[in-house]
Design a protein around this motif. Structure first.
Motif, PDB file in Angstrom:
ATOM      1  N   ARG A 199       0.836  -1.204   0.000  1.00  0.00           N
ATOM      2  CA  ARG A 199       0.000   0.000   0.000  1.00  0.00           C
ATOM      3  C   ARG A 199       0.863   1.243   0.000  1.00  0.00           C
ATOM      4  O   ARG A 199       0.661   2.159   0.785  1.00  0.00           O
ATOM      5  N   THR A 200       1.828   1.261  -0.911  1.00  0.00           N
ATOM      6  CA  THR A 200       2.701   2.437  -1.000  1.00  0.00           C
ATOM      7  C   THR A 200       1.892   3.643  -1.479  1.00  0.00           C
ATOM      8  O   THR A 200       2.129   4.768  -1.079  1.00  0.00           O
ATOM      9  N   PHE A 201       0.910   3.370  -2.357  1.00  0.00           N
ATOM     10  CA  PHE A 201       0.127   4.468  -2.936  1.00  0.00           C
ATOM     11  C   PHE A 201      -1.265   4.519  -2.312  1.00  0.00           C
ATOM     12  O   PHE A 201      -1.769   3.521  -1.820  1.00  0.00           O
ATOM     13  N   PRO A 202      -1.893   5.709  -2.359  1.00  0.00           N
ATOM     14  CA  PRO A 202      -3.171   5.871  -1.664  1.00  0.00           C
ATOM     15  C   PRO A 202      -4.272   5.005  -2.287  1.00  0.00           C
ATOM     16  O   PRO A 202      -4.196   4.650  -3.463  1.00  0.00           O
ATOM     17  N   PRO A 203      -5.317   4.668  -1.489  1.00  0.00           N
ATOM     18  CA  PRO A 203      -6.387   3.801  -1.997  1.00  0.00           C
ATOM     19  C   PRO A 203      -7.217   4.511  -3.068  1.00  0.00           C
ATOM     20  O   PRO A 203      -7.301   5.738  -3.085  1.00  0.00           O
ATOM     21  N   ASP A 204      -7.835   3.725  -3.930  1.00  0.00           N
ATOM     22  CA  ASP A 204      -8.693   4.245  -4.988  1.00  0.00           C
ATOM     23  C   ASP A 204     -10.139   4.182  -4.501  1.00  0.00           C
ATOM     24  O   ASP A 204     -10.738   3.118  -4.448  1.00  0.00           O
ATOM     25  N   LEU A 205     -10.679   5.350  -4.125  1.00  0.00           N
ATOM     26  CA  LEU A 205     -12.012   5.367  -3.497  1.00  0.00           C
ATOM     27  C   LEU A 205     -13.131   4.965  -4.449  1.00  0.00           C
ATOM     28  O   LEU A 205     -14.216   4.600  -4.002  1.00  0.00           O
ATOM     29  N   ASN A 206     -12.878   5.045  -5.747  1.00  0.00           N
ATOM     30  CA  ASN A 206     -13.934   4.638  -6.682  1.00  0.00           C
ATOM     31  C   ASN A 206     -14.274   3.166  -6.512  1.00  0.00           C
ATOM     32  O   ASN A 206     -15.351   2.720  -6.875  1.00  0.00           O
ATOM     33  N   PHE A 207     -13.307   2.371  -6.011  1.00  0.00           N
ATOM     34  CA  PHE A 207     -13.538   0.941  -5.859  1.00  0.00           C
ATOM     35  C   PHE A 207     -13.488   0.521  -4.381  1.00  0.00           C
ATOM     36  O   PHE A 207     -13.214  -0.618  -4.081  1.00  0.00           O
ATOM     37  N   LEU A 208     -13.718   1.491  -3.481  1.00  0.00           N
ATOM     38  CA  LEU A 208     -13.672   1.165  -2.057  1.00  0.00           C
ATOM     39  C   LEU A 208     -14.831   1.882  -1.363  1.00  0.00           C
ATOM     40  O   LEU A 208     -14.670   2.968  -0.825  1.00  0.00           O
ATOM     41  N   PRO A 209     -16.028   1.269  -1.413  1.00  0.00           N
ATOM     42  CA  PRO A 209     -17.170   1.949  -0.769  1.00  0.00           C
ATOM     43  C   PRO A 209     -16.935   2.023   0.739  1.00  0.00           C
ATOM     44  O   PRO A 209     -16.635   1.015   1.359  1.00  0.00           O
ATOM     45  N   VAL A 210     -17.033   3.247   1.298  1.00  0.00           N
ATOM     46  CA  VAL A 210     -16.867   3.414   2.745  1.00  0.00           C
ATOM     47  C   VAL A 210     -18.193   3.942   3.278  1.00  0.00           C
ATOM     48  O   VAL A 210     -18.667   4.975   2.815  1.00  0.00           O
ATOM     49  N   PRO A 211     -18.812   3.214   4.226  1.00  0.00           N
ATOM     50  CA  PRO A 211     -20.109   3.677   4.745  1.00  0.00           C
ATOM     51  C   PRO A 211     -19.984   5.089   5.315  1.00  0.00           C
ATOM     52  O   PRO A 211     -19.014   5.398   6.012  1.00  0.00           O
TER      53      PRO A 211
END
Length: 1133
Positions: A390-402
């Protein structure tokens, strides 16, 4: 001029539907391998007994000559001689002729006349081949097709395979290499000056390519079951292996490590993410920070990670050795001052924010990486970091966060979507592009405020103080708004310069800057999400939204800003990068030809492959849909073959080694054959033993002895492919069989076969396959020759050589061809120094050198360099890689210029054949190819043939560039010239008029192109009138007519070459000395302006794939080919 045979084979002609496979690797049917000896092997009498050793015997060889004479040879310290031993009787005494020879070849020459004759011929042949055909490439390239080869008996080969037999290596003391020590020692070499850096880079590259080769062999051995596990009692999925000092693990979720991240799917993705992390930290190259050698190998449906071993790691428990980071995804977290100091140095180039997290005892721990990144000090005292997934930040388009809302651009596109795993990261290229975008925004906002301050002179509160970034992502247009638009250009430019100066003053903590200016910078920083108030600095916290990671109360503001930044980055990908890619494709600034080149274009813009469905959606909805037809086809083909690859991976995991070729051919039949119900051939029953052992011990991981694969049907496979495309890429395919896919999307089965074979490592027999037969399946198990590993590894770079290469390009662009040429020659030497003789970057270097020599009129040198580039491209990229097709076209041009017409034609035909195989006919690049072929055929007076190619080029150009484009005008002119040579003046006039109209509307009456065209029209009209007069005369007076001879122009070679240069983007413009001076001054001025705007310390950008010079005075059209129209006005500047 000698007559040459120009007729191409039928399948190359425009409009042909046939796509044969055999010409891909032309076979010489009469060629027979020369046999010098029948057998040469180690004798069974080895090793020499003690008393013979004391006579100097080193070893014994056994030879059967081509004349069937069996001899035994002693190799001794004095030389080689025949001894009297036979197969069953040992007699070391010399046999007659008693001839002692210093070389084995000399001795064999004495005893076998056939050997003497054939060996000499063999050596002669060997010398005649180009060295580039023989030198090994640094990384293995596999071909997806291979001809049927005779398997001949060869004792040396057999012995070779067993002496270096996998698994024996550990037992040969002193033989294994300590990979970790080699990899780390090369990194520690000094790098103060050029010779030291070259030595260091060469060592790093060499060790890396050796390590990759060893790791690949080891991974194959592991999956084939030839290596003993270090934990043999555990179930197969959980086993780990050590072989040749490399540690191997399988891509399964072993100890529920990735339970919260998506289980096995996450465990499958983690190694590639980790490899990207290793690649990035290696590129930053911080002294004192070490990464592991890492190679990821996909083979037979399994993913194997190969890593070098940290000294001492196997003796201790992981809990004791990790002194930085977390081994349980953030519950227990530790930190270490030395690691913080080392990682702090990487944080600026990698845009990683130093941040605090809470551990399970609610204590704050400071980190400068994601929590999974572990720091371990090896027994060698080096500081290693591993698990960089996880060197690079997460891709929120594919990570639904409630409870988290994404920006409107994302929700409009249907995001966030639940992905199979939670390890989706943004690519490094995207992070860099996003920061670059924000920097421009920062400069514009600050300039705008300064201008407003200057205008108002009164201190009014600026409109940006209400915090929250302006919605810049949704409107990629100029955020300066209308107020700034009314200002003159000058003040905005000087504003930017002022901001630059101001930002530097404030950043250096200078107290001279006045408070109002400070406020300007402060506001601009706040608006773009900079972490500092006094300078532009954007960094990401890689732990945001990571399950199980908690942040202290005191950091809540920072966390909120970071969340917003991540949402903006996700929106930026959708609103800027994807539309940017589609726009570049529509303008043909990017010209993908196959799946790999499309993927490359996406990755360069930071778009992950999981967005392929979104790219295709945008292509379908684009107003320039017709001009994107080729992208649509490539994209759909890529979508289908990637979905098929995902299915193939799990399909193969259930297949025993003995049923591998049957299973693969069955899968290919279901995927590509029109035969409605292919039946799988199960391994023959007569070989099954009477007592079936209930449990076979050494089974590949996860394989039950099942033949579930045999029941797959085409309908089921295609249903799964469509489902996979929907689930993974969010794209609805409308096809339930291969024939429907071909029909609906205009695909080719041979192209799909190539794509799936390259992606999965299948190698098939080179023969013609009848895909469309409904009576028999296309593939049998004999057609599957092999399955290769697909390897991902780090590519170490030659930095100094690359800088020379870039400065050479810059010189060429400024018009200093000689200096540019010298710099690029220097770069070539340095590349050779680091990479050895074969490498992709050397290939680019040779291509550019060839082009420069061609422009400077040295055709022989151009030809020699380009020939090397072609050979190298075939070896390091593949014989049908799009890059190789390009190289063929350049080589053909230089051949034509050197009057090698038939060679030029053969090369162009070859390029067209490869293009048809890889993509098909309907591609913008095909127009260029056909124009080239048509022109050369026109030059050799094959008018009818020439017209077929030129008219096809005209049709393709009209489709992809629109009927009003200058490229199309040029195409009309080329067709008109051929009609003129055929004396069909009416058709010639018609085409030239079309061209004239385009020039007139696009360039105006006074442009030289329009004038040229108008002159040519006059000339054509005169010829047409003359011809008509003559005809009338004949009709009136019959045979007694007095006919003046008609002038038909056979094209001259120079005129054809001129046109060839024009369409290939090389334009020679005669300039006076004064023009040259003005031009150079202008170029220098522009260059300074560019430098001023680029003057930020940017991280190094990845090397462009097509390093072409972009316009020198003698060569104002040397753009990458289809980027600009050679006849467009912008080039005349």
């Amino acid at each position: 001029m000698d007559p040459i045979d120009c007729t191409p084979p039928e399948y190359i002609l425009p409009g042909s539907r046939e796509r044969p496979l055999c010409p891909l690797q032309p076979q010489n049917r009469d060629w027979k391998p020369l046999q010098c000896l029948k057998v040469l092997t180690m004798s069974g009498w080895n090793p020499p007994p003690g008393n013979r050793k004391m006579h100097g015997d080193l070893m014994y060889l056994f030879v059967i000559t081509a004349e069937d004479r069996q001899v035994s040879i002693t190799a001794s310290t004095r030389g080689f001689y025949l001894n009297q031993s036979t197969a069953y009787h040992f007699n070391p005494k010399p046999a007659s002729p008693r001839f002692l020879s210093h070389s084995l070849v000399e001795l064999l020459n004495q005893i076998s006349p056939t050997f003497k004759k054939n060996f000499a011929v063999l050596q002669k042949k060997r010398v005649q081949r180009h060295p580039f055909e023989r030198i090994a490439t640094p990384f293995q390239v596999y071909s997806w097709t291979a001809p049927q080869a005779e398997h001949a008996m060869d004792c040396v080969r057999a012995e070779d395979a067993y002496t270096s037999r996998l698994g024996y290596e550990e037992h040969i003391p002193g033989q294994t290499r300590d990979w970790n020590e080699e990899l780390q020692t090369t990194r520690e070499l000094p790098r103060k000056n050029l010779p030291e850096r070259l030595l260091r880079e060469r060592a790093i590259f060499k060790v890396h390519s050796d390590f990759t080769a060893a790791a690949t062999r080891g991974a194959m051995a592991v999956i084939d079951g030839n290596v003993m596990a270090i934990n043999p009692s555990e179930e197969t999925k959980m086993q780990m292996f050590i072989w040749n000092n490399i540690f191997f693990s399988l891509g399964f979720d072993v100890r529920d490590h990735y339970k919260d991240f998506g289980g096995d799917v996450a465990a499958y993705v983690a190694p590639t993410n980790d490899l990207n992390g290793v690649r990035t930290y290696n590129a930053v190259d911080v002294e004192g920070l070490y990464t592991l050698g890492t190679v990821v190998v996909d083979y037979r449906g399994y993913r194997v990670t190969a890593q070098s071993i940290i000294p001492g790691i196997l003796e201790r428990d992981q809990e004791q050795s990790v002194i930085y980071g977390s081994i349980d995804f953030g519950k227990t977290v530790v930190t270490h001052p030395r690691y913080l100091e080392l990682l702090e140095r990487t944080s600026r180039p990698l845009k990683i924010l130093r941040h605090r997290v809470l551990n399970d005892r609610d204590e704050e721990v400071e980190l400068c990486s994601s929590v999974e990144c572990k720091g371990i000090i090896g027994n060698d005292g080096r500081h290693y970091i591993l698990d960089l997934l996880r060197t690079f930040p997460p891709d929120l388009n594919f990570l639904p966060v409630p409870g988290e809302e994404l920006p409107e651009e994302c929700t409009r596109a249907g995001f966030p979507r639940t992905h199979r795993h939670k390890l989706c990261c943004l690519r490094q290229e995207l992070v860099d592009a996003f920061v670059e975008h924000r920097y421009l925004l920062f400069m514009k906002l600050a300039a705008l405020q300064l201008i407003q301050q200057k205008a108002s002179k009164v201190d009014t509160s600026t409109p940006l103080e209400n915090g929250g970034p302006p919605s810049s992502e949704s409107k990629p247009e100029d955020p300066l708004g209308p107020e700034a638009g009314s200002e003159e250009e000058g003040s905005s430019a000087s504003g930017l310069a002022k901001v630059k100066e101001l930002a530097e003053t404030i950043a250096s903590d200078d107290s001279t800057a006045d408070p109002r200016s400070r406020e300007v910078i402060h506001n601009a920083c706040k608006a773009v999400g900079s972490i500092s108030n006094t300078a532009f600095d954007i960094r990401f916290n890689p732990d945001i939204f990571s399950p199980g990671v908690r942040f202290p109360e005191s950091c809540q503001d920072e966390v909120r800003d970071q969340k917003q930044l991540l949402k903006d980055a996700a929106a930026f990908l959708l609103s800027c990068q994807i539309p940017g890619l589609v726009k570049d494709c529509a303008e043909h600034a990017v010209l993908p030809v196959d799946g790999a080149t499309l993927a490359e274009a996406m990755r360069q813009r930071g778009i992950n492959m999981r967005y392929l469905g979104k790219v295709l959606d945008l292509v379908v909805r684009s107003p320039a849909r017709d001009q994107l037809d080729h992208i649509h086809k490539i994209g759909i083909g890529e979508l289908i073959t990637r979905s098929a690859k995902h299915i193939f991976k799990t399909y193969l995991q259930g297949v025993e080694l003995s049923g591998l070729s049957a299973a693969i051919s069955h899968f290919l039949n279901c995927f590509l054959s029109s035969y409605p119900n292919p039946v799988a051939h199960l391994p023959a029953d007569e070989l099954l033993s009477k007592k079936r052992n209930k449990r076979r011990k050494n089974r590949p991981p996860g394989a039950a002895d099942n033949t579930a694969w045999a029941v797959m049907t085409p309908q089921e496979l295609w249903k799964n492919i469509c489902q996979e495309a929907k689930n993974y890429f969010d794209f609805g395919l409308e096809c339930d069989s291969v024939d429907q896919a071909v029909e609906t999307y205009g695909l080719q089965k041979i192209t799909l076969l190539r794509e799936i074979s390259l992606k999965t490592g299948i190698q098939i027999l080179l023969k013609e396959y009848s895909f469309d037969s409904r009576h028999k399946p296309a593939f049998t198990e004999e057609d599957v020759l092999n399955i290769f590993p697909v390897v991902k590894h780090v590519n170490p770079k030659a930095s100094d050589a690359f800088h020379f290469f870039q400065s050479g390009q810059a010189k060429v662009q400024q018009g200093f061809l000689k200096e540019g040429c010298e710099l690029i020659n220097e770069a070539l030497n340095l590349f050779n120094n680091v990479y050895g003789a074969m490498h992709v970057e050397i290939c680019a270097c040779l291509r550019l050198l060839a082009r420069l020599h061609y422009i400077m009129g040295d055709y022989a040198e151009a030809l020699s360099n380009q020939q090397k580039a072609v050979l190298m491209s075939e070896r390091v990229m593949g014989i049908e890689h799009p890059n190789t097709i390009q190289e063929y076209m350049h080589l053909a041009l230089y051949c034509f210029a050197s009057s090698q017409l038939s060679t030029a034609l053969s090369l162009l035909y070859r390029a067209r054949y490869l293009m048809l195989l890889v993509f098909g006919e309907d591609h913008p690049e095909m127009a260029l190819l056909d124009n080239n072929i048509g022109l050369v055929l026109h030059g050799v007076m094959e008018y009818d043939l020439s017209l077929r190619f030129l008219e096809n080029a005209l049709a393709v150009s009209t489709k992809y560039h629109g009927p009003k484009a200058l490229k199309v005008a040029l195409s009309h002119h080329l067709v008109a010239r051929v009609y003129e040579s055929k004396a069909e003046f009416r058709s010639a006039l018609q085409h030239e008029k079309e061209g004239y109209t385009i020039y007139k509307t696009q360039l105006g009456e006074d442009h030289e192109k329009t004038k040229e065209s108008s002159e040519y029209l006059k000339c054509l009209t005169q010829q047409a009138v003359a011809l008509q007069r003559t005809m009338n005369e004949i009709y009136r007076n019959g045979s007694s007519a007095n006919i003046p001879p008609l002038k038909f122009t056979a094209p001259s070679m120079t005129s054809v070459l001129e046109q060839l240069n024009v369409i290939n983007g090389i334009l020679f413009i005669p300039l006076s000395q004064k023009d040259l001076e003005n031009l150079k001054a202008e170029v220098a001025r522009r260059h300074q302006l560019q430098e001023a705007s680029k003057n930020r310390d940017k991280a190094e950008e990845p090397m462009a794939t097509e390093p072409e010079p972009a316009g020198a005075p003698e060569d104002l059209g040397c753009q990458p080919q289809a980027a600009k129209d050679p006849s467009s006005p912008s080039l005349q500047g």
